[in-house]
Motif scaffolding. Structure first.
Motif, PDB file in Angstrom:
ATOM      1  N   GLY A   7      39.366  32.960  43.165  1.00  0.00           N
ATOM      2  CA  GLY A   7      40.197  33.927  42.469  1.00  0.00           C
ATOM      3  C   GLY A   7      40.014  33.973  40.971  1.00  0.00           C
ATOM      4  N   GLY A   8      39.345  32.986  40.406  1.00  0.00           N
ATOM      5  CA  GLY A   8      39.150  32.993  38.964  1.00  0.00           C
ATOM      6  C   GLY A   8      38.209  34.106  38.535  1.00  0.00           C
ATOM      7  N   THR A   9      38.511  34.695  37.376  1.00  0.00           N
ATOM      8  CA  THR A   9      37.687  35.784  36.865  1.00  0.00           C
ATOM      9  C   THR A   9      38.046  36.056  35.407  1.00  0.00           C
ATOM     10  OG1 THR A   9      36.949  38.059  37.345  1.00  0.00           O
ATOM     11  CG2 THR A   9      39.304  37.605  37.540  1.00  0.00           C
ATOM     12  N   LEU A  10      37.442  37.059  34.842  1.00  0.00           N
ATOM     13  CA  LEU A  10      37.753  37.516  33.484  1.00  0.00           C
ATOM     14  C   LEU A  10      38.810  38.614  33.573  1.00  0.00           C
ATOM     15  CD1 LEU A  10      37.184  37.874  30.409  1.00  0.00           C
ATOM     16  CD2 LEU A  10      35.348  39.444  31.079  1.00  0.00           C
ATOM     17  N   VAL A  11      39.902  38.450  32.805  1.00  0.00           N
ATOM     18  CA  VAL A  11      40.959  39.457  32.771  1.00  0.00           C
ATOM     19  C   VAL A  11      41.379  39.693  31.333  1.00  0.00           C
ATOM     20  CG1 VAL A  11      41.850  38.941  35.083  1.00  0.00           C
ATOM     21  CG2 VAL A  11      42.792  37.756  33.083  1.00  0.00           C
ATOM     22  N   GLN A  12      42.046  40.823  31.119  1.00  0.00           N
ATOM     23  CA  GLN A  12      42.550  41.135  29.790  1.00  0.00           C
ATOM     24  C   GLN A  12      43.922  40.511  29.578  1.00  0.00           C
ATOM     25  OE1 GLN A  12      42.464  45.424  29.382  1.00  0.00           O
ATOM     26  NE2 GLN A  12      40.328  45.376  28.733  1.00  0.00           N
ATOM     27  N   PRO A  13      44.298  40.286  28.336  1.00  0.00           N
ATOM     28  CA  PRO A  13      45.652  39.776  28.055  1.00  0.00           C
ATOM     29  C   PRO A  13      46.711  40.682  28.675  1.00  0.00           C
ATOM     30  CG  PRO A  13      44.301  39.640  26.098  1.00  0.00           C
ATOM     31  CD  PRO A  13      43.492  40.393  27.114  1.00  0.00           C
ATOM     32  N   GLY A  14      47.732  40.044  29.238  1.00  0.00           N
ATOM     33  CA  GLY A  14      48.802  40.784  29.886  1.00  0.00           C
ATOM     34  C   GLY A  14      48.596  41.015  31.358  1.00  0.00           C
ATOM     35  N   ALA A  15      47.414  40.738  31.863  1.00  0.00           N
ATOM     36  CA  ALA A  15      47.105  40.977  33.273  1.00  0.00           C
ATOM     37  C   ALA A  15      47.715  39.898  34.168  1.00  0.00           C
ATOM     38  CB  ALA A  15      45.592  41.020  33.472  1.00  0.00           C
ATOM     39  N   SER A  16      47.650  40.168  35.450  1.00  0.00           N
ATOM     40  CA  SER A  16      48.081  39.216  36.473  1.00  0.00           C
ATOM     41  C   SER A  16      46.886  38.814  37.324  1.00  0.00           C
ATOM     42  CB  SER A  16      49.167  39.829  37.365  1.00  0.00           C
ATOM     43  OG  SER A  16      50.322  40.136  36.619  1.00  0.00           O
ATOM     44  N   LEU A  17      46.991  37.633  37.897  1.00  0.00           N
ATOM     45  CA  LEU A  17      45.892  37.111  38.714  1.00  0.00           C
ATOM     46  C   LEU A  17      46.458  36.096  39.687  1.00  0.00           C
ATOM     47  CD1 LEU A  17      42.743  37.246  38.882  1.00  0.00           C
ATOM     48  CD2 LEU A  17      42.704  35.246  37.380  1.00  0.00           C
ATOM     49  N   ARG A  18      45.905  36.030  40.876  1.00  0.00           N
ATOM     50  CA  ARG A  18      46.323  35.029  41.849  1.00  0.00           C
ATOM     51  C   ARG A  18      45.141  34.147  42.232  1.00  0.00           C
ATOM     52  NH1 ARG A  18      48.710  35.795  47.963  1.00  0.00           N
ATOM     53  NH2 ARG A  18      46.490  36.140  48.390  1.00  0.00           N
ATOM     54  N   LEU A  19      45.339  32.855  42.081  1.00  0.00           N
ATOM     55  CA  LEU A  19      44.353  31.875  42.513  1.00  0.00           C
ATOM     56  C   LEU A  19      44.749  31.347  43.891  1.00  0.00           C
ATOM     57  CD1 LEU A  19      43.901  29.793  39.237  1.00  0.00           C
ATOM     58  CD2 LEU A  19      42.734  31.887  39.940  1.00  0.00           C
ATOM     59  N   SER A  20      43.744  31.033  44.692  1.00  0.00           N
ATOM     60  CA  SER A  20      43.967  30.459  46.010  1.00  0.00           C
ATOM     61  C   SER A  20      43.266  29.119  46.110  1.00  0.00           C
ATOM     62  CB  SER A  20      43.419  31.388  47.102  1.00  0.00           C
ATOM     63  OG  SER A  20      44.040  32.649  47.068  1.00  0.00           O
ATOM     64  N   CYS A  21      43.793  28.275  46.972  1.00  0.00           N
ATOM     65  CA  CYS A  21      43.190  26.962  47.217  1.00  0.00           C
ATOM     66  C   CYS A  21      43.327  26.686  48.714  1.00  0.00           C
ATOM     67  CB  CYS A  21      43.877  25.893  46.393  1.00  0.00           C
ATOM     68  SG  CYS A  21      43.351  24.207  46.769  1.00  0.00           S
ATOM     69  N   ALA A  22      42.218  26.787  49.418  1.00  0.00           N
ATOM     70  CA  ALA A  22      42.217  26.582  50.860  1.00  0.00           C
ATOM     71  C   ALA A  22      41.890  25.132  51.175  1.00  0.00           C
ATOM     72  CB  ALA A  22      41.205  27.508  51.518  1.00  0.00           C
ATOM     73  N   GLY A  32      52.365  16.441  48.499  1.00  0.00           N
ATOM     74  CA  GLY A  32      52.622  17.065  47.214  1.00  0.00           C
ATOM     75  C   GLY A  32      51.343  17.735  46.731  1.00  0.00           C
ATOM     76  N   VAL A  33      51.505  18.902  46.130  1.00  0.00           N
ATOM     77  CA  VAL A  33      50.351  19.647  45.641  1.00  0.00           C
ATOM     78  C   VAL A  33      50.629  20.143  44.237  1.00  0.00           C
ATOM     79  CG1 VAL A  33      49.596  20.377  47.941  1.00  0.00           C
ATOM     80  CG2 VAL A  33      51.200  21.808  46.662  1.00  0.00           C
ATOM     81  N   ALA A  34      49.561  20.463  43.534  1.00  0.00           N
ATOM     82  CA  ALA A  34      49.724  20.906  42.151  1.00  0.00           C
ATOM     83  C   ALA A  34      48.518  21.705  41.701  1.00  0.00           C
ATOM     84  CB  ALA A  34      49.915  19.705  41.230  1.00  0.00           C
ATOM     85  N   TRP A  35      48.739  22.441  40.631  1.00  0.00           N
ATOM     86  CA  TRP A  35      47.663  23.105  39.897  1.00  0.00           C
ATOM     87  C   TRP A  35      47.558  22.463  38.523  1.00  0.00           C
ATOM     88  CZ3 TRP A  35      44.249  26.611  41.751  1.00  0.00           C
ATOM     89  CH2 TRP A  35      44.561  27.256  42.952  1.00  0.00           C
ATOM     90  N   PHE A  36      46.341  22.192  38.136  1.00  0.00           N
ATOM     91  CA  PHE A  36      46.013  21.699  36.804  1.00  0.00           C
ATOM     92  C   PHE A  36      45.056  22.688  36.154  1.00  0.00           C
ATOM     93  CE2 PHE A  36      47.531  17.239  36.746  1.00  0.00           C
ATOM     94  CZ  PHE A  36      47.903  17.109  38.071  1.00  0.00           C
ATOM     95  N   MET A  78      47.262  27.091  49.330  1.00  0.00           N
ATOM     96  CA  MET A  78      48.227  27.163  48.247  1.00  0.00           C
ATOM     97  C   MET A  78      47.770  28.209  47.245  1.00  0.00           C
ATOM     98  SD  MET A  78      47.414  23.524  46.392  1.00  0.00           S
ATOM     99  CE  MET A  78      48.307  23.790  44.881  1.00  0.00           C
ATOM    100  N   TYR A  79      48.717  28.695  46.468  1.00  0.00           N
ATOM    101  CA  TYR A  79      48.437  29.785  45.538  1.00  0.00           C
ATOM    102  C   TYR A  79      49.026  29.502  44.170  1.00  0.00           C
ATOM    103  CZ  TYR A  79      47.678  32.184  49.993  1.00  0.00           C
ATOM    104  OH  TYR A  79      47.238  32.523  51.240  1.00  0.00           O
ATOM    105  N   LEU A  80      48.464  30.148  43.182  1.00  0.00           N
ATOM    106  CA  LEU A  80      49.051  30.179  41.855  1.00  0.00           C
ATOM    107  C   LEU A  80      49.040  31.632  41.409  1.00  0.00           C
ATOM    108  CD1 LEU A  80      50.211  28.453  39.538  1.00  0.00           C
ATOM    109  CD2 LEU A  80      47.939  28.561  38.486  1.00  0.00           C
ATOM    110  N   GLN A  81      50.218  32.238  41.390  1.00  0.00           N
ATOM    111  CA  GLN A  81      50.373  33.605  40.904  1.00  0.00           C
ATOM    112  C   GLN A  81      50.622  33.552  39.422  1.00  0.00           C
ATOM    113  OE1 GLN A  81      50.193  36.678  42.697  1.00  0.00           O
ATOM    114  NE2 GLN A  81      50.155  37.449  40.581  1.00  0.00           N
ATOM    115  N   MET A  82      49.758  34.192  38.664  1.00  0.00           N
ATOM    116  CA  MET A  82      49.847  34.154  37.208  1.00  0.00           C
ATOM    117  C   MET A  82      50.089  35.561  36.683  1.00  0.00           C
ATOM    118  SD  MET A  82      46.688  31.549  36.400  1.00  0.00           S
ATOM    119  CE  MET A  82      45.433  32.660  37.039  1.00  0.00           C
ATOM    120  N   SER A  83      51.011  35.691  35.761  1.00  0.00           N
ATOM    121  CA  SER A  83      51.287  36.987  35.161  1.00  0.00           C
ATOM    122  C   SER A  83      51.394  36.842  33.649  1.00  0.00           C
ATOM    123  CB  SER A  83      52.573  37.586  35.730  1.00  0.00           C
ATOM    124  OG  SER A  83      53.682  36.761  35.436  1.00  0.00           O
TER     125      SER A  83
END
Length: 120
Positions: A7-22, A32-36, A78-83
């Motif tokens: 899910g990682g990529t180049l985005v503009q400021p203010g954008a949203s993105l979702r990372l996945s971890c299978a 327990g799980v986490a994003w670093f 697991m996911y990380l929704q970023m906005s």
């Protein structure tokens, strides 16, 4: 046990993105799980976690209110929704499993990382 981020990529400021971890070889819901993340010339920092015992979540102040961690037991993912992404969010993002909190050494399993770049 293997964790694979995407899910990682180049985005503009203010954008949203979702990372996945299978996950494979283990059941995410039991741990327990986490994003670093690790930005250029920065130490790896924990930004979001789910506690193994009660599923409670914790966020670093730098992402609180903008990022959301979640997991889907059926997909063992697991996911990380970023906005409202900012240039300071630029980093390699890693998922981790088998620990708690934001201490990297507490986690047994790590993904390979996915690059998120926030730039106009």
């Amino acid at each position: 046990v293997q964790l694979v981020e995407s899910g990682g990529t180049l985005v503009q400021p203010g954008a949203s993105l979702r990372l996945s971890c299978a996950a494979s070889g283990a059941t995410l819901a039991w741990y327990g799980v986490a994003w670093f993340r690790q930005g250029p010339d920065k130490e790896r920092e924990g930004i979001a976690s789910i506690h193994y015992s009660d599923g409670s979540t914790e966020y670093a102040d730098s992402v609180k209110g903008r990022f959301t961690i979640s997991r889907d037991s059926a997909k063992n993912t697991m996911y990380l929704q970023m906005s409202s992404l900012k240039p300071d969010d630029t980093a390699v993002y890693y998922c981790a499993m088998g620990g708690y909190g934001f201490e990297p050494d507490a986690y047994n399993y790590w993904g390979q990382g996915t690059q998120v770049t926030v730039s106009s």
